[in-house]
Write a protein that holds these residues in place. Sequence first.
Motif, PDB file in Angstrom:
ATOM      1  N   GLY A 226       3.097   3.575   9.805  1.00 47.96           N
ATOM      2  CA  GLY A 226       4.204   4.397   9.350  1.00 47.96           C
ATOM      3  C   GLY A 226       5.455   4.149  10.184  1.00 47.96           C
ATOM      4  O   GLY A 226       5.521   3.231  11.001  1.00 47.96           O
ATOM      5  N   TRP A 227       6.449   5.022   9.982  1.00 44.42           N
ATOM      6  CA  TRP A 227       7.677   4.864  10.750  1.00 44.42           C
ATOM      7  C   TRP A 227       8.415   6.180  10.841  1.00 44.42           C
ATOM      8  O   TRP A 227       8.594   6.896   9.854  1.00 44.42           O
ATOM      9  CB  TRP A 227       8.594   3.809  10.132  1.00 44.42           C
ATOM     10  N   SER A 228       8.818   6.532  12.044  1.00 45.80           N
ATOM     11  CA  SER A 228       9.568   7.747  12.330  1.00 45.80           C
ATOM     12  C   SER A 228      10.272   7.527  13.660  1.00 45.80           C
ATOM     13  O   SER A 228       9.944   6.585  14.397  1.00 45.80           O
ATOM     14  CB  SER A 228       8.634   8.958  12.426  1.00 45.80           C
TER      15      SER A 228
ATOM     16  N   LEU B 290       5.250  -4.739  14.156  1.00 45.75           N
ATOM     17  CA  LEU B 290       6.590  -4.310  14.554  1.00 45.75           C
ATOM     18  C   LEU B 290       7.644  -5.356  14.210  1.00 45.75           C
ATOM     19  O   LEU B 290       8.789  -5.011  13.892  1.00 45.75           O
ATOM     20  CB  LEU B 290       6.622  -3.989  16.045  1.00 45.75           C
ATOM     21  N   VAL B 291       7.285  -6.627  14.259  1.00 44.81           N
ATOM     22  CA  VAL B 291       8.221  -7.670  13.827  1.00 44.81           C
ATOM     23  C   VAL B 291       8.547  -7.481  12.346  1.00 44.81           C
ATOM     24  O   VAL B 291       9.713  -7.584  11.925  1.00 44.81           O
ATOM     25  CB  VAL B 291       7.638  -9.072  14.083  1.00 44.81           C
TER      26      VAL B 291
ATOM     27  N   GLU C 207      -6.200 -12.103   7.749  1.00 42.97           N
ATOM     28  CA  GLU C 207      -5.280 -11.731   8.830  1.00 42.97           C
ATOM     29  C   GLU C 207      -3.988 -11.132   8.277  1.00 42.97           C
ATOM     30  O   GLU C 207      -3.476 -10.131   8.798  1.00 42.97           O
ATOM     31  CB  GLU C 207      -4.976 -12.944   9.713  1.00 42.97           C
ATOM     32  N   ALA C 208      -3.457 -11.748   7.221  1.00 44.49           N
ATOM     33  CA  ALA C 208      -2.218 -11.228   6.637  1.00 44.49           C
ATOM     34  C   ALA C 208      -2.439  -9.843   6.036  1.00 44.49           C
ATOM     35  O   ALA C 208      -1.602  -8.945   6.186  1.00 44.49           O
ATOM     36  CB  ALA C 208      -1.688 -12.196   5.578  1.00 44.49           C
ATOM     37  N   GLU C 209      -3.580  -9.652   5.358  1.00 41.77           N
ATOM     38  CA  GLU C 209      -3.852  -8.344   4.775  1.00 41.77           C
ATOM     39  C   GLU C 209      -4.010  -7.275   5.848  1.00 41.77           C
ATOM     40  O   GLU C 209      -3.586  -6.133   5.665  1.00 41.77           O
ATOM     41  CB  GLU C 209      -5.123  -8.423   3.913  1.00 41.77           C
ATOM     42  N   ALA C 210      -4.623  -7.644   6.970  1.00 39.63           N
ATOM     43  CA  ALA C 210      -4.777  -6.677   8.064  1.00 39.63           C
ATOM     44  C   ALA C 210      -3.412  -6.206   8.567  1.00 39.63           C
ATOM     45  O   ALA C 210      -3.237  -5.032   8.920  1.00 39.63           O
ATOM     46  CB  ALA C 210      -5.576  -7.294   9.205  1.00 39.63           C
ATOM     47  N   LEU C 211      -2.444  -7.097   8.574  1.00 37.36           N
ATOM     48  CA  LEU C 211      -1.083  -6.723   8.979  1.00 37.36           C
ATOM     49  C   LEU C 211      -0.469  -5.751   7.969  1.00 37.36           C
ATOM     50  O   LEU C 211       0.183  -4.778   8.347  1.00 37.36           O
ATOM     51  CB  LEU C 211      -0.214  -7.973   9.104  1.00 37.36           C
ATOM     52  N   VAL C 212      -0.669  -6.026   6.673  1.00 36.87           N
ATOM     53  CA  VAL C 212      -0.136  -5.137   5.633  1.00 36.87           C
ATOM     54  C   VAL C 212      -0.763  -3.748   5.755  1.00 36.87           C
ATOM     55  O   VAL C 212      -0.068  -2.727   5.652  1.00 36.87           O
ATOM     56  CB  VAL C 212      -0.405  -5.723   4.228  1.00 36.87           C
ATOM     57  N   HIS C 213      -2.058  -3.710   5.998  1.00 33.04           N
ATOM     58  CA  HIS C 213      -2.731  -2.421   6.117  1.00 33.04           C
ATOM     59  C   HIS C 213      -2.252  -1.663   7.355  1.00 33.04           C
ATOM     60  O   HIS C 213      -2.037  -0.444   7.306  1.00 33.04           O
ATOM     61  CB  HIS C 213      -4.245  -2.629   6.178  1.00 33.04           C
ATOM     62  N   ARG C 214      -2.077  -2.370   8.450  1.00 34.14           N
ATOM     63  CA  ARG C 214      -1.612  -1.701   9.671  1.00 34.14           C
ATOM     64  C   ARG C 214      -0.169  -1.230   9.509  1.00 34.14           C
ATOM     65  O   ARG C 214       0.194  -0.160  10.027  1.00 34.14           O
ATOM     66  CB  ARG C 214      -1.745  -2.654  10.867  1.00 34.14           C
ATOM     67  N   TYR C 215       0.640  -1.986   8.784  1.00 29.47           N
ATOM     68  CA  TYR C 215       2.009  -1.542   8.491  1.00 29.47           C
ATOM     69  C   TYR C 215       1.953  -0.201   7.763  1.00 29.47           C
ATOM     70  O   TYR C 215       2.742   0.708   8.038  1.00 29.47           O
ATOM     71  CB  TYR C 215       2.705  -2.594   7.625  1.00 29.47           C
ATOM     72  N   HIS C 216       1.014  -0.072   6.850  1.00 31.29           N
ATOM     73  CA  HIS C 216       0.856   1.165   6.077  1.00 31.29           C
ATOM     74  C   HIS C 216       0.406   2.322   6.964  1.00 31.29           C
ATOM     75  O   HIS C 216       0.932   3.437   6.872  1.00 31.29           O
ATOM     76  CB  HIS C 216      -0.150   0.913   4.956  1.00 31.29           C
ATOM     77  N   THR C 217      -0.577   2.073   7.826  1.00 24.67           N
ATOM     78  CA  THR C 217      -1.123   3.165   8.635  1.00 24.67           C
ATOM     79  C   THR C 217      -0.215   3.527   9.806  1.00 24.67           C
ATOM     80  O   THR C 217      -0.206   4.684  10.242  1.00 24.67           O
ATOM     81  CB  THR C 217      -2.519   2.804   9.171  1.00 24.67           C
TER      82      THR C 217
ATOM     83  N   TYR D 257       0.814  -1.223   0.000  1.00 22.15           N
ATOM     84  CA  TYR D 257       0.000   0.000   0.000  1.00 22.15           C
ATOM     85  C   TYR D 257       0.845   1.270   0.000  1.00 22.15           C
ATOM     86  O   TYR D 257       0.300   2.381  -0.125  1.00 22.15           O
ATOM     87  CB  TYR D 257      -0.943   0.001   1.202  1.00 22.15           C
ATOM     88  N   ASP D 258       2.142   1.121   0.138  1.00 25.21           N
ATOM     89  CA  ASP D 258       3.041   2.273   0.089  1.00 25.21           C
ATOM     90  C   ASP D 258       3.684   2.423  -1.287  1.00 25.21           C
ATOM     91  O   ASP D 258       3.777   3.535  -1.812  1.00 25.21           O
ATOM     92  CB  ASP D 258       4.129   2.146   1.154  1.00 25.21           C
TER      93      ASP D 258
END
Length: 260
Positions: free
Chosen positions: A119-121, A143-144, A107-117, A80-81
């Motif tokens: 973010g990282w800083s 986070l893993v 479940e896997a897609e939910a992880l991908v979406h949460r990775y997108h939302t 999604y990025d």
Amino acid sequence: MPEIAQTWPQLVQQLSGTDLQPSELSQVRRGFDQARVLFAGAERPDGRPFLDHLVGTASGTLLAGAPTDTVVAALVHAAYDEGDFGDTRPGAHERHRHDLRAAIGREAEALVHRYHTLGWSPETARRCRTDLDALPPLDRQVLVVRVANEVDDGLSGALHISGKLDHRTHTDETHDDLMAIAASLTAPAFVAVARDALRRDGPPPPAVLVVGRGRSGVQLPASARWSVRRRAHGAARHVRKRGVGLAHRVHRRLTGPRRP
């Protein structure tokens, strides 16, 4: 020290040493197939094919002891990025989510979406480290994936080559936060690899070998670039033709004799 896979055959070899069931291996394969499509022609800042990075991230989560859904999500974690869904809809559009969910599981897609939302800083890293015990299971698995992503980015001194070493997310403080998260959420074997990959004190390569621009991109072969240009020119001609025809119709209506 265990190694992080960089190619599909290497990941297959790593998977063969696990006790994953045939249905789980099939899910991993579907994740890889999605990655091949979404990141065709994409390149990481250090010059590697993007697919190698996705495989490396999945390999890291596998070494970390993550469940299958997390490994599968790692294979398409940047969908999604930076994934190319073949249309102009935004990355996390519901249509894209529906298609990815159908391919790799809810479940896997939910992880991908949460990775997108998520973010990282540096601020996100510090907050996640501080609140780690209170985070929901979904965020902990994301986070893993994040730690595995950062570790793969640092393998073989790649941070010096990619131009990412100067990013805010690669300061000593943020790397310390990453290591603390890894120590809490992942297996010791992965922590050892992470500690080595995230070191910033290695000698930089000769400047002429630094290919990175600090961000990913797409490198199309010449034949594909020619095809894109040809189709773009054809579309432009079609738009111009339609525009001229419309202008003539408007002109006739405005200047023609009026009905009584």
